[in-house]
Design a protein around this motif. Structure first.
Motif, mmCIF file in Angstrom:
data_model
loop_
_atom_site.group_PDB
_atom_site.id
_atom_site.type_symbol
_atom_site.label_atom_id
_atom_site.label_comp_id
_atom_site.label_asym_id
_atom_site.label_seq_id
_atom_site.Cartn_x
_atom_site.Cartn_y
_atom_site.Cartn_z
ATOM 1 N N SER A 1 12.509 9.377 -4.862
ATOM 2 C CA SER A 1 11.503 8.358 -4.548
ATOM 3 C C SER A 1 12.145 7.039 -4.164
ATOM 4 N N SER A 2 13.308 6.766 -4.748
ATOM 5 C CA SER A 2 13.990 5.513 -4.400
ATOM 6 C C SER A 2 14.428 5.519 -2.943
ATOM 7 N N ASP A 3 14.875 6.667 -2.441
ATOM 8 C CA ASP A 3 15.252 6.748 -1.034
ATOM 9 C C ASP A 3 14.052 6.518 -0.129
ATOM 10 N N LEU A 4 12.923 7.065 -0.537
ATOM 11 C CA LEU A 4 11.711 6.909 0.265
ATOM 12 C C LEU A 4 11.260 5.452 0.287
ATOM 13 N N ASP B 1 0.836 -1.209 0.000
ATOM 14 C CA ASP B 1 0.000 0.000 0.000
ATOM 15 C C ASP B 1 0.867 1.253 0.000
ATOM 16 N N GLY B 2 1.942 1.220 0.826
ATOM 17 C CA GLY B 2 2.806 2.397 0.889
ATOM 18 C C GLY B 2 3.536 2.647 -0.412
ATOM 19 N N VAL B 3 4.055 1.586 -1.019
ATOM 20 C CA VAL B 3 4.793 1.747 -2.276
ATOM 21 C C VAL B 3 3.848 2.195 -3.393
ATOM 22 N N LYS B 4 2.628 1.688 -3.382
ATOM 23 C CA LYS B 4 1.652 2.123 -4.392
ATOM 24 C C LYS B 4 1.347 3.611 -4.236
ATOM 25 N N LYS B 5 1.275 4.085 -2.983
ATOM 26 C CA LYS B 5 1.060 5.509 -2.758
ATOM 27 C C LYS B 5 2.255 6.323 -3.256
ATOM 28 N N HIS B 6 3.459 5.789 -3.001
ATOM 29 C CA HIS B 6 4.652 6.471 -3.487
ATOM 30 C C HIS B 6 4.679 6.503 -5.012
ATOM 31 N N LEU B 7 4.170 5.435 -5.645
ATOM 32 C CA LEU B 7 4.111 5.420 -7.096
ATOM 33 C C LEU B 7 3.172 6.495 -7.620
ATOM 34 N N SER B 8 2.030 6.631 -6.925
ATOM 35 C CA SER B 8 1.097 7.688 -7.340
ATOM 36 C C SER B 8 1.734 9.067 -7.208
ATOM 37 N N ASP B 9 2.468 9.259 -6.093
ATOM 38 C CA ASP B 9 3.148 10.545 -5.903
ATOM 39 C C ASP B 9 4.242 10.749 -6.942
ATOM 40 N N ALA B 10 4.958 9.689 -7.253
ATOM 41 C CA ALA B 10 6.041 9.795 -8.217
ATOM 42 C C ALA B 10 5.515 10.148 -9.600
ATOM 43 N N ILE C 1 10.753 15.114 -10.978
ATOM 44 C CA ILE C 1 11.649 13.957 -10.909
ATOM 45 C C ILE C 1 11.791 13.343 -12.293
ATOM 46 N N ALA C 2 12.826 12.578 -12.473
ATOM 47 C CA ALA C 2 13.048 11.919 -13.757
ATOM 48 C C ALA C 2 12.190 10.661 -13.848
ATOM 49 N N SER C 3 12.029 10.181 -15.070
ATOM 50 C CA SER C 3 11.216 8.970 -15.289
ATOM 51 C C SER C 3 11.856 7.748 -14.630
ATOM 52 N N SER C 4 13.181 7.763 -14.488
ATOM 53 C CA SER C 4 13.850 6.630 -13.848
ATOM 54 C C SER C 4 13.416 6.462 -12.399
ATOM 55 N N GLU C 5 13.108 7.575 -11.736
ATOM 56 C CA GLU C 5 12.616 7.481 -10.362
ATOM 57 C C GLU C 5 11.275 6.786 -10.320
ATOM 58 N N ARG C 6 10.403 7.143 -11.261
ATOM 59 C CA ARG C 6 9.090 6.501 -11.311
ATOM 60 C C ARG C 6 9.223 5.021 -11.672
ATOM 61 N N LEU C 7 10.121 4.679 -12.606
ATOM 62 C CA LEU C 7 10.332 3.282 -12.983
ATOM 63 C C LEU C 7 10.872 2.458 -11.797
ATOM 64 N N TYR C 8 11.707 3.059 -10.984
ATOM 65 C CA TYR C 8 12.235 2.367 -9.805
ATOM 66 C C TYR C 8 11.118 2.025 -8.830
ATOM 67 N N ALA D 1 9.038 13.348 4.419
ATOM 68 C CA ALA D 1 8.944 14.815 4.411
ATOM 69 C C ALA D 1 9.868 15.413 3.360
ATOM 70 N N ALA D 2 11.075 14.863 3.235
ATOM 71 C CA ALA D 2 12.019 15.369 2.247
ATOM 72 C C ALA D 2 11.547 15.102 0.829
ATOM 73 N N PHE D 3 10.890 13.946 0.624
ATOM 74 C CA PHE D 3 10.388 13.623 -0.714
ATOM 75 C C PHE D 3 9.289 14.586 -1.126
ATOM 76 N N LEU D 4 8.385 14.885 -0.189
ATOM 77 C CA LEU D 4 7.287 15.800 -0.511
ATOM 78 C C LEU D 4 7.806 17.212 -0.809
ATOM 79 N N GLU D 5 8.931 17.537 -0.228
ATOM 80 C CA GLU D 5 9.509 18.867 -0.476
ATOM 81 C C GLU D 5 10.491 18.864 -1.643
ATOM 82 N N GLY D 6 10.645 17.672 -2.266
ATOM 83 C CA GLY D 6 11.550 17.597 -3.407
ATOM 84 C C GLY D 6 12.995 17.529 -3.022
ATOM 85 N N MET D 7 13.284 17.226 -1.748
ATOM 86 C CA MET D 7 14.655 17.170 -1.270
ATOM 87 C C MET D 7 15.224 15.745 -1.263
ATOM 88 N N SER D 8 14.390 14.759 -1.573
ATOM 89 C CA SER D 8 14.825 13.364 -1.566
ATOM 90 C C SER D 8 14.187 12.637 -2.729
#
Length: 478
Positions: A421-424, A199-208, A217-224, A412-419
């Motif tokens: 998606s792969s790190d999250l 569920d969490g990763v699916k939410k991150h995918l939606s955000d990505a 973010i680059a497409s590679s982040e979304r593919l990851y 928090a860093a991902f939502l602010e664009g500081m991290s």
């Protein structure tokens, strides 16, 4: 297509959780009671104990007299008779010559009496060819060289061995129940963690995807993230299959077909008795060691049994007939006596068997020492494992706190664009790994404790260990 796969996985997980919520709850106390009552292994040991008891009672009967009733009917090829017809001619010839010479008048009178006898058959029937009888016999052993005493002692030892085997089966079932009961708990928690990760990763995918569309973010982040979603789906499916397997195993141990949901939490003891305590208990209560000791005594009894073959065997016996059909009156109707059987030589069979029995006794004595050492080493190993798991739990608790805070920071860093998606996603997976590892360590500790108590021969004490004041329950939500 991927959305359909996500939906299917979500439905399966939801159905799994709903089914678990509807299941009847089962505490470990109730599960232990059901196992002892319904497991086929326990029922089999109960029958085995009854059989051993009957064998012991049968051995007592060897001291008692043997009373039997028998009957027979025979039709012989011919009557049993004495034929004296061959003597008639010599007797008649001798009488006809001697009697007239002594006194003609007396000779003539005697010959007049002999002539009718000479016309008859001189065959006397001792036993008719058709004969039958009904009778009884009694046999009482007086001295059998000690074989009866050995048989009774061996039967008592066998009964004690069966009881120890029953205790061993009971102890092993306690360990098996701990493994499968808490294994069910662990597997269900793993399913829940895997579902939460998905569920969490699916939410991150939606955000990505949203961030990619905005060019953040680059497409590679979304593919990851998509790759991690696929991986989370596989992990969830594997966890569900493992849960189904452990369900069947638990039902088999409980001896029932109806599935129940375990509710007793796993635990870790902050401290238990020293290792010497359990080794001393094993020397007295371990069923396997007790069985080896009993087998040693059985081997000694076998030596006595083979030695008894060198002595004579003495029995008292008697018998008589109750009903006779055409049995000759010359045959006695009853008889009593004493019988003795003493083997002088039988091809050295006794000597070699006696020697083999002594070698077997020495072998069992050696195995007893080895078994004691093996149990001692096993207790040391299990005790060390429990210490290791206890220390791991303290380390994992610290890792758990760090993983939770690290995930919050990365989110928090991902939502602010500081991290990225792969790190999250990696932070999410790291928290899931720590949670599963924590439950796995608790499971390993409880299984090791059950096996330690089994090796010490006190598996019945597992419930009391579970209720100790220093028992720390390991909750999934912590």
């Amino acid at each position: 297509m991927k959305r359909v796969v996500f939906l299917i996985c979500g439905v399966i997980a939801a159905m799994q959780l709903t089914a678990q919520e509807q299941l009847q709850t089962l505490t470990f106390d109730d599960a232990l009671l059901m196992t002892m009552e319904n497991n086929p292994a326990m029922k089999a040991t109960a029958f085995e104990e009854k059989a051993a008891k009957r064998e012991r009672q049968a051995a007592i009967g060897l001291r008692m007299p043997t009373i039997s009733v028998n009957g027979a009917y025979s039709y012989l090829g011919d009557d049993v008779a004495i034929d004296l017809n061959g003597l008639k001619e010599p007797i008649q010839a001798g009488a006809s010559q001697l009697l007239p010479a002594l006194d003609p008048a007396i000779g003539q009178a005697v010959m007049g009496l002999l002539n009718p006898l000479m016309g008859k058959s001189w065959e006397y029937v001792l036993q008719d060819r058709s004969v039958g009888f009904v009778g009884g016999s009694v046999t009482l052993p007086i001295f059998m060289g000690g074989k009866i005493n050995v048989a009774n002692k061996a039967a008592r030892l066998n009964e004690a061995t069966v009881k120890e085997q029953s205790a061993q089966t009971k102890n092993s079932l306690v360990s098996e129940l701990v493994e499968r009961y808490f294994g069910y708990t662990l597997a269900s928690h793993v399913v829940e963690v895997r579902r939460q990760v998905l569920d969490g990763v699916k939410k991150h995918l939606s955000d990505a995807r949203a961030l990619e569309q905005n060019g953040m973010i680059a497409s590679s982040e979304r593919l990851y993230v998509e790759f991690k979603v696929s991986e989370a789906e596989r992990d969830l499916q594997n966890a569900i299959m493992q849960l189904e397997t452990i369900k069947s195993a638990l039902c088999n141990t409980l001896g029932q077909q109806t599935e129940s949901r375990p509710v007793t939490a796993m635990f870790i003891l902050e401290q238990i008795e020293g290792i010497d305590y359990y080794q001393q208990l094993a020397e007295e209560y371990n069923p396997l060691l007790n069985q080896v000791g009993l087998k040693k005594e059985l081997a000694k009894q076998n030596v006595r049994l083979q030695r008894a073959d060198f002595y004579p065997q003495v029995v008292a016996m008697g018998g008589g007939t109750f009903y006779n059909y055409q049995v000759s009156k010359l045959i006695p109707r009853w008889a009593v006596g004493v019988g003795v059987n003493f083997k002088i030589f039988n091809g050295l069979n006794r000597e070699y068997k006696y020697s083999a029995a002594k070698q077997t006794a020495r072998r069992v004595e050696t195995l007893e020492v080895k078994a004691a050492n093996d149990i001692s080493v096993l207790i040391e190993s299990l005790y060390a494992q429990m210490d290791n798991y206890r220390n791991q739990m303290n380390s994992i608790d610290a890792s758990m706190a760090f993983a939770k805070e690290y995930l919050k920071a990365k989110n928090a860093a991902f939502l602010e664009g500081m991290s990225s998606s792969s790190d999250l996603v990696d932070a999410e997976l790291n928290l899931a790994r720590v949670r599963i590892e924590r439950m796995q360590v608790a499971y390993n500790y409880d299984v090791a404790l059950a096996r330690l108590l089994e090796a010490a021969g006190i598996s019945d004490e597992f419930l009391s260990y579970m209720r100790r004041d220093n028992a720390k329950q390991i909750s999934f939500d912590e």
